[in-house]
Motif scaffolding. Sequence first.
Motif, PDB file in Angstrom:
ATOM      1  N   MET A 227      -6.128  10.300   8.887  1.00  0.00           N
ATOM      2  CA  MET A 227      -4.770   9.830   8.585  1.00  0.00           C
ATOM      3  C   MET A 227      -4.081   9.138   9.755  1.00  0.00           C
ATOM      4  SD  MET A 227      -2.823  12.493   6.074  1.00  0.00           S
ATOM      5  CE  MET A 227      -3.635  14.051   6.322  1.00  0.00           C
TER       6      MET A 227
ATOM      7  N   ILE B 294       2.347   2.112   9.906  1.00  0.00           N
ATOM      8  CA  ILE B 294       1.423   3.034  10.576  1.00  0.00           C
ATOM      9  C   ILE B 294       0.609   3.716   9.477  1.00  0.00           C
ATOM     10  CG2 ILE B 294       1.207   5.014  12.110  1.00  0.00           C
ATOM     11  CD1 ILE B 294       3.865   4.270  13.365  1.00  0.00           C
ATOM     12  N   ARG B 295      -0.592   3.185   9.283  1.00  0.00           N
ATOM     13  CA  ARG B 295      -1.367   3.611   8.116  1.00  0.00           C
ATOM     14  C   ARG B 295      -2.550   4.488   8.506  1.00  0.00           C
ATOM     15  NH1 ARG B 295      -3.285  -1.801   5.644  1.00  0.00           N
ATOM     16  NH2 ARG B 295      -3.190  -2.398   7.828  1.00  0.00           N
ATOM     17  N   PRO B 296      -3.043   5.303   7.559  1.00  0.00           N
ATOM     18  CA  PRO B 296      -4.287   6.041   7.786  1.00  0.00           C
ATOM     19  C   PRO B 296      -5.429   5.048   8.035  1.00  0.00           C
ATOM     20  CG  PRO B 296      -3.210   6.781   5.769  1.00  0.00           C
ATOM     21  CD  PRO B 296      -2.490   5.552   6.222  1.00  0.00           C
TER      22      PRO B 296
ATOM     23  N   LEU C  57       1.945  13.760   9.804  1.00  0.00           N
ATOM     24  CA  LEU C  57       0.980  13.996   8.732  1.00  0.00           C
ATOM     25  C   LEU C  57       1.494  15.060   7.751  1.00  0.00           C
ATOM     26  CD1 LEU C  57      -2.278  13.906  10.905  1.00  0.00           C
ATOM     27  CD2 LEU C  57      -0.915  12.011  10.040  1.00  0.00           C
TER      28      LEU C  57
ATOM     29  N   TYR D 113       1.095   5.356   0.736  1.00  0.00           N
ATOM     30  CA  TYR D 113       0.478   6.555   1.282  1.00  0.00           C
ATOM     31  C   TYR D 113       1.460   7.705   1.184  1.00  0.00           C
ATOM     32  CZ  TYR D 113      -2.894   3.218   3.030  1.00  0.00           C
ATOM     33  OH  TYR D 113      -3.822   2.222   3.106  1.00  0.00           O
ATOM     34  N   ARG D 114       1.110   8.713   0.404  1.00  0.00           N
ATOM     35  CA  ARG D 114       1.983   9.861   0.171  1.00  0.00           C
ATOM     36  C   ARG D 114       3.390   9.410  -0.196  1.00  0.00           C
ATOM     37  NH1 ARG D 114      -0.007  14.264   4.730  1.00  0.00           N
ATOM     38  NH2 ARG D 114      -1.560  15.237   3.431  1.00  0.00           N
TER      39      ARG D 114
ATOM     40  N   TYR E 119       4.182   0.652   2.038  1.00  0.00           N
ATOM     41  CA  TYR E 119       4.092  -0.230   3.186  1.00  0.00           C
ATOM     42  C   TYR E 119       3.789  -1.641   2.708  1.00  0.00           C
ATOM     43  CZ  TYR E 119       3.554   4.105   5.805  1.00  0.00           C
ATOM     44  OH  TYR E 119       3.737   5.360   6.337  1.00  0.00           O
TER      45      TYR E 119
ATOM     46  N   GLU F 183       0.860  -1.175   0.000  1.00  0.00           N
ATOM     47  CA  GLU F 183       0.000   0.000   0.000  1.00  0.00           C
ATOM     48  C   GLU F 183       0.899   1.228   0.000  1.00  0.00           C
ATOM     49  OE1 GLU F 183      -2.912  -0.147   3.169  1.00  0.00           O
ATOM     50  OE2 GLU F 183      -3.521  -2.179   2.628  1.00  0.00           O
TER      51      GLU F 183
END
Lengths: 112, 410
Positions: free
Chosen positions: B30, B196-198, B314, A46-47, A51, A44
């Motif tokens: 987030m 450590i995900r949203p 964030l 994210y920004r 991960y 996955e």
Amino acid sequence: MKLVIAYINPFKLDEVRDALKETGVGGLSAGNVQGFGRQGGHTETYRGAEYEVQFVPKVRIEVIVDDGDVAAVVAKIEETARTGQTGDGKIAVLPVEDVVRIRTGERGTDAL
Amino acid sequence: MDSGTTAWLLTSSALVLFMTPGLALFYGGMVRGKNVLAMLMKNYIAMGIVTITWIAVGFTLAFGGNSTIGDWSVVGNLDLWGVRDVGLGNEIFGADYPDMLFVAFQMMFAIITPALIAGAVAERMKFTAWVVFIAVWSIVVYAPMAHWVWGGGFIAEEVGALDFAGGLVVHINAGVAALALIMVLGPRLGWRRDAIRPHSLPLTVLGAGILWFGWFGFNAGSALAADGAAANAFVTTHVAAAVGATTWTIVEGMRHGKPTTLGFASGAVAGLVAITPAAGFVSPLSAVVIGIAAGSICFYALQLKFRFNFDDSLDVVAVHLVGGIIGALLLGFLAEDRIGGLGDGLFFGEPQLVWNQFLSIVIAIVWSFVLSYGLARIIDATIGLRVSEDEERQGLDLALHEEQGYVLAD
């Protein structure tokens, strides 16, 4: 009696439920679970940070059946949940000592 | 006084306030589910605390006259404390709207600015430490800088820099404070080791949409009139958000193969941040340039935290500090006298503004960093900035607030 536990792909749940209803199963439970097997995890992002997610979402269904119906139920789940890809899941069969229908107090196969 | 302007500024004040709940959702989605309420609360409490500090002394330190060192006005005075002598008319500021409305409009900016910092300290900062930090920060760091830029202070008057709606005062200021807090707090447990995900990107995307909406009050309201300048700021704001979001999505798609909703939302906010100082001074086509710069540079700036080992949870620094610098600096190149009436930038024949902008950015960074870092150190040494390791593992919702964002049944 036996408890049949099957870990299947979430998108197969409706199909498996319909097939089991046709074979005469009176009820089942299903829940979301996460697990890993040969399929492994997935990535996955994210920004921009990637991960490795080691767990894959699956659905666990539990159904209690009479001894005589076990083979048919297992075969039905096998047949409907299979796509041929890794990650199709697993089926386990466990012995069940007793079952109680809470509302009426019926026991054993009467409670199924 | 002008009733059209008054109506627009009343509306804009409400729009700007609405950005703080939007920001709370943007950040809340987030973090991990065990910290969602603590994140929301760090934003919402700013609406409580900073309203009080603003009415008490913040407003007068920013806009109550001039206290000077030499020719430079560095802070307001205490004449308007408690906004006692601010009336229903326009006797103090002589504007087209009531003096009291200026208190309200500026108050909403004072509220959201410390709330922006909350994203950097997510999932590990104590609630009490946060309350003390934003209360003191809003008075000691924010109010003077608002004075320098909008209250007749030296950045506008002597340095000659422009800041339409808060590139310096809001975004660079908050971004630098975020960096200072991160350096004192240290990274979250398991950062770079665990995923450590949203926990709920729909909340984040909804929050970004609310921010985008509220930003029309922030920027178009900063024209302080219901006129063509407001309309220009409205359009440049929207264009920069749209281009920032699209640019981020494209860059991310090229780099990682897939465009993400979080990327789109982040790019929109980056574009909005960068246009903030420039909205009333540049054309819509210049807003396209600013949007492209913000959407691409902020995307790459995110990666720096891994190099420096700063857990900017964030990405407040990458979006607000970097985005604020992009906007404030590009304004020096792209400003047009025919739009803002306050001079041209380098591309329109006047190189001086680039230097003025650069100088104002350096001043804002130094001021905010020194005071924010010192304040963080003092709080850390007294009541402590950070929760215990057990509390951090348990999650801040239960540990700090004794409630949960999501319950299993019912």
